[in-house]
Design a protein around this motif. Structure first.
Motif, PDB file in Angstrom:
ATOM      1  N   SER A  83       0.859  -1.254  -0.143  1.00 43.98           N
ATOM      2  CA  SER A  83      -0.647   0.492  -0.225  1.00 43.98           C
ATOM      3  C   SER A  83       0.920   1.191   0.272  1.00 43.98           C
ATOM      4  N   SER A  84       2.072   1.345   1.494  1.00 48.87           N
ATOM      5  CA  SER A  84       2.552   2.560   1.341  1.00 48.87           C
ATOM      6  C   SER A  84       3.438   2.627  -0.067  1.00 48.87           C
ATOM      7  N   THR A  85       3.601   1.476  -1.293  1.00 56.90           N
ATOM      8  CA  THR A  85       5.025   1.796  -2.855  1.00 56.90           C
ATOM      9  C   THR A  85       3.495   1.955  -3.307  1.00 56.90           C
ATOM     10  N   LEU A  86       2.371   1.458  -3.378  1.00 53.61           N
ATOM     11  CA  LEU A  86       1.279   1.927  -4.772  1.00 53.61           C
ATOM     12  C   LEU A  86       1.090   3.134  -4.386  1.00 53.61           C
ATOM     13  N   LEU A  87       1.250   3.766  -2.880  1.00 53.05           N
ATOM     14  CA  LEU A  87      -0.271   5.753  -2.883  1.00 53.05           C
ATOM     15  C   LEU A  87       1.526   6.095  -3.146  1.00 53.05           C
ATOM     16  N   VAL A  98       4.576  -1.541 -10.972  1.00 49.58           N
ATOM     17  CA  VAL A  98       4.916  -2.280  -8.971  1.00 49.58           C
ATOM     18  C   VAL A  98       3.426  -3.168  -8.877  1.00 49.58           C
ATOM     19  N   THR A  99       2.910  -2.800  -8.959  1.00 52.05           N
ATOM     20  CA  THR A  99       1.616  -4.071  -8.926  1.00 52.05           C
ATOM     21  C   THR A  99       1.995  -5.786  -9.476  1.00 52.05           C
ATOM     22  N   ALA A 100       2.422  -5.425 -10.769  1.00 55.52           N
ATOM     23  CA  ALA A 100       3.541  -6.438 -11.123  1.00 55.52           C
ATOM     24  C   ALA A 100       4.347  -6.752 -10.708  1.00 55.52           C
ATOM     25  N   GLN A 101       4.876  -5.823  -9.942  1.00 57.24           N
ATOM     26  CA  GLN A 101       6.428  -7.007  -9.647  1.00 57.24           C
ATOM     27  C   GLN A 101       6.077  -7.054  -8.601  1.00 57.24           C
ATOM     28  N   LEU A 102       5.968  -6.865  -7.380  1.00 56.24           N
ATOM     29  CA  LEU A 102       4.913  -6.705  -5.962  1.00 56.24           C
ATOM     30  C   LEU A 102       4.200  -8.357  -6.071  1.00 56.24           C
ATOM     31  N   ALA A 103       3.505  -8.804  -7.342  1.00 55.22           N
ATOM     32  CA  ALA A 103       2.565  -9.481  -7.445  1.00 55.22           C
ATOM     33  C   ALA A 103       3.749 -11.014  -7.456  1.00 55.22           C
ATOM     34  N   ALA A 104       4.811 -10.705  -8.622  1.00 52.51           N
ATOM     35  CA  ALA A 104       5.712 -11.407  -9.257  1.00 52.51           C
ATOM     36  C   ALA A 104       6.640 -11.746  -7.819  1.00 52.51           C
ATOM     37  N   GLU A 105       6.989 -11.180  -7.254  1.00 57.15           N
ATOM     38  CA  GLU A 105       7.575 -11.290  -6.433  1.00 57.15           C
ATOM     39  C   GLU A 105       7.372 -12.353  -5.039  1.00 57.15           C
ATOM     40  N   ASN A 106       6.197 -11.763  -5.018  1.00 57.15           N
ATOM     41  CA  ASN A 106       5.839 -12.505  -3.399  1.00 57.15           C
ATOM     42  C   ASN A 106       4.497 -13.365  -3.343  1.00 57.15           C
ATOM     43  N   ALA A 108       3.672 -15.038  -6.859  1.00 57.96           N
ATOM     44  CA  ALA A 108       3.748 -16.050  -8.298  1.00 57.96           C
ATOM     45  C   ALA A 108       4.689 -16.360  -8.509  1.00 57.96           C
ATOM     46  N   ASP A 109       5.294 -17.247  -9.844  1.00 60.44           N
ATOM     47  CA  ASP A 109       6.532 -17.193 -10.438  1.00 60.44           C
ATOM     48  C   ASP A 109       6.797 -16.166 -11.242  1.00 60.44           C
ATOM     49  N   ALA A 110       5.368 -15.354 -12.358  1.00 58.31           N
ATOM     50  CA  ALA A 110       5.388 -14.297 -13.080  1.00 58.31           C
ATOM     51  C   ALA A 110       3.634 -13.190 -12.839  1.00 58.31           C
ATOM     52  N   ALA A 111       3.613 -12.533 -12.852  1.00 57.35           N
ATOM     53  CA  ALA A 111       2.822 -10.955 -12.865  1.00 57.35           C
ATOM     54  C   ALA A 111       2.498 -10.385 -14.372  1.00 57.35           C
ATOM     55  N   LEU A 112       0.641 -10.207 -14.584  1.00 60.08           N
ATOM     56  CA  LEU A 112       0.707  -9.473 -15.812  1.00 60.08           C
ATOM     57  C   LEU A 112      -0.625  -8.313 -15.143  1.00 60.08           C
ATOM     58  N   ALA A 113      -0.208  -7.212 -14.432  1.00 62.13           N
ATOM     59  CA  ALA A 113      -1.062  -6.359 -14.451  1.00 62.13           C
ATOM     60  C   ALA A 113      -1.677  -5.079 -15.422  1.00 62.13           C
ATOM     61  N   LEU A 198      -5.469  -8.557 -12.558  1.00 63.34           N
ATOM     62  CA  LEU A 198      -4.516  -9.273 -12.380  1.00 63.34           C
ATOM     63  C   LEU A 198      -4.103 -10.150 -12.765  1.00 63.34           C
ATOM     64  N   VAL A 199      -3.200 -10.902 -12.740  1.00 61.08           N
ATOM     65  CA  VAL A 199      -2.868 -12.218 -13.546  1.00 61.08           C
ATOM     66  C   VAL A 199      -1.870 -12.749 -13.101  1.00 61.08           C
ATOM     67  N   MET A 200      -1.540 -13.982 -11.891  1.00 58.84           N
ATOM     68  CA  MET A 200      -1.110 -14.565 -12.072  1.00 58.84           C
ATOM     69  C   MET A 200      -0.213 -15.562 -12.402  1.00 58.84           C
ATOM     70  N   LEU A 201       1.111 -16.066 -12.816  1.00 55.21           N
ATOM     71  CA  LEU A 201       1.039 -17.499 -13.220  1.00 55.21           C
ATOM     72  C   LEU A 201       2.279 -17.880 -12.124  1.00 55.21           C
TER      73      LEU A 201
END
Length: 498
Positions: A83-87, A98-106, A108-113, A198-201
């Motif tokens: 939340s802090s990073t996004l806002l 930021v959405t794609a990167q945070l989702a991929a790091e925490n 899933a293996d990859a993410a698409l915003a 948001l798509v997580m793979l």
């Protein structure tokens, strides 16, 4: 003991035997281990005959609770950080990265915003774990991907077990990612309208998404969607403000029909672009006819004053057919202000300037405004003999018009009281004043219009320093120096006349 007990308990018992390290007896931390998928704590008790009695306490539920609490703390910390990073940014592209990167790091293996479509293209940001976000524009139909079209329209997410990863199109699979083992598609809810999806793979061979992980992904998506929606609203409001601001900003001035014009405006606050001071120059519809110059000051400053400024400027523009009759224009403007919901008033100067040979004739009418100043070629500064009542207060406006003639190189200066009332100096409490302004203008004899307005604004700024001030506007009407050509002995040479 080794034949009947788990290895961890047998090792603990061996330590308790004579000659052992007696670690289990000496330690205050109970031993623990797994027996048939249940977790137990082992507490030894020495008997008088030298034997050891082991008390096994089922700690499975407590351990699960501790693990769940630890996991919840980690997830709460992640959501707070996300939340802090996004806002921290109101830039839509940055929020998607930021959405794609945070989702991929925490998660899933990859993410698409993915943002809602723009025309026929879908804005997509793709990020691999450990990689950097990559932005693309995909010319695809989101309804071809199960669950994606619904997510972009804000419908509840389709459970991942209902989505066949093999149906993922090529544009959704990052380069060198390999086959997809599991896929989650969840909406990014916004403020009243969907912010995207948001798509997580996860790679083939990885664990599938659990129901708990999907719920947590939706919590993250809610924060991401709020940030993206705020960024989009900010971008839209910024675009609208920019369009409106262009209409409120003073225009860039130049020479019109042989008359030089220059203007300078400084708002009361450095972070603002508009305020209560304004000026305009309206070219005559017929070449050679006088151009109408307006300079005014609305009571107050900031955006509220700028709104009334815009109304006055639009009203005066509509009254251009009456530009020859200053009194009539002021009367109609006064009526318009009295009939509006605004309670502010304004002071105003109208000037009609036309080239007449080498000279410029200027008709000046002041409505409660500081009198214009005339800079003669010899450095003399004169005050135009015009005065009148301000507009927007009394039912009638009375004003007197003065006519001045500017020889080549001479100028007429219109200004607002932000210049003369600028408070500063060595002690910080002295007004710049009209007398100091006239002395400064006396040194501007023969200067071009642009140089005069810049010089006055510079002197006023130096006088102020960093102190607070009112809006400041200066406008110069100048008769340009003429250039004649004459032939002498078959050659052409230039001759300036003033």
């Amino acid at each position: 003991m080794a034949d009947v007990a788990p290895d961890w308990l047998a090792a603990a018992h061996q330590a308790m035997c004579p000659g052992g390290p007696r670690a289990a007896h000496e330690s205050d931390v109970p031993l623990s281990g797994v027996i048939e998928a249940r977790r137990f704590e082992a507490h030894p008790s020495m008997r008088d005959d030298g034997m050891v009695a082991w008390w096994l306490v089922d700690d499975t539920d407590h351990q699960l609770a501790r693990e769940a609490l630890h996991m919840e703390r980690e997830r709460t910390a992640f959501l707070a950080k996300a939340s802090s990073t996004l806002l921290s940014s109101l830039n839509l592209a940055r929020c998607m990265d930021v959405t794609a990167q945070l989702a991929a790091e925490n998660l899933a293996d990859a993410a698409l915003a993915i943002a809602p479509t723009r025309g026929r293209r879908l804005p997509v940001v793709t990020c691999l774990r450990g990689g950097i976000p990559v932005s693309t524009q995909a010319a695809v139909d989101p309804d071809e991907v199960p669950g994606l079209g619904e997510a972009l329209r804000g419908f509840p997410p389709v459970p991942s077990r209902w989505i066949d990863p093999a149906t993922a199109p090529a544009w959704m699979i990052p380069e060198d990612f390999g086959p997809i083992g599991a896929m989650v598609i969840t909406p990014l809810p916004g403020h009243g309208v969907p912010a995207g999806a948001l798509v997580m793979l996860r790679k083939e061979g990885s664990a599938a998404f659990t129901e708990e992980e999907e719920v947590f992904a939706r919590l993250f998506a809610a924060r991401s969607g709020a940030a993206m929606s705020a960024a989009r609203l900010y971008a839209e409001q910024t675009a609208i403000t920019e369009v409106l601001m262009r209409e409120l900003l003073p225009p860039a001035l130049h020479q019109i029909s042989g008359v030089d014009f220059a203007g300078s405006y400084r708002p009361s606050a450095d972070h603002e672009r508009v305020g209560g001071d304004f000026y305009d120059v309206h070219r005559a519809t017929v070449e050679g006819e006088p151009s109408l110059v307006t300079l005014g000051d609305v009571c107050g400053k900031g955006l509220e004053a700028a709104v009334l400024t815009g109304k006055i400027r639009n009203t005066l523009h509509a009254l251009l057919p009456l530009a020859d009759d200053h009194q009539r224009m002021l009367t109609l403007l006064n009526t318009a202000l009295l009939n509006s919901h605004h309670t502010r008033f304004a002071t105003l100067v109208l000037a009609s300037a036309a080239r007449r040979g080498n000279e410029v004739q200027v008709r000046l009418t002041s409505a409660g405004h500081p009198n214009p100043l005339i800079i003669r070629a010899d450095g003399t500064v004169q005050t135009a003999d015009t005065r009148g009542t301000l507009v927007g207060v009394l039912p009638d406006v009375r004003a007197r018009t003065a006519v001045v003639t500017l020889a080549p190189g001479e100028s007429c200066i219109l200004y607002t009281d932000g210049i003369t009332e600028a408070k500063g100096g060595p002690l910080g409490d002295t007004l710049f004043g009209e007398e100091r302004l006239q002395r400064a203008l006396a040194g501007c004899a023969g200067m071009p219009a642009e140089g005069i307005v810049e010089h006055i604004q510079m002197l006023a700024s130096q006088w102020l320093g960093s102190r607070r001030h009112d809006d400041m506007a200066v406008l110069a009407i100048s008769a340009p120096r003429t250039h004649h050509l004459s032939a002498v002995n078959g050659h052409t040479r230039g001759r300036f006349t003033a």
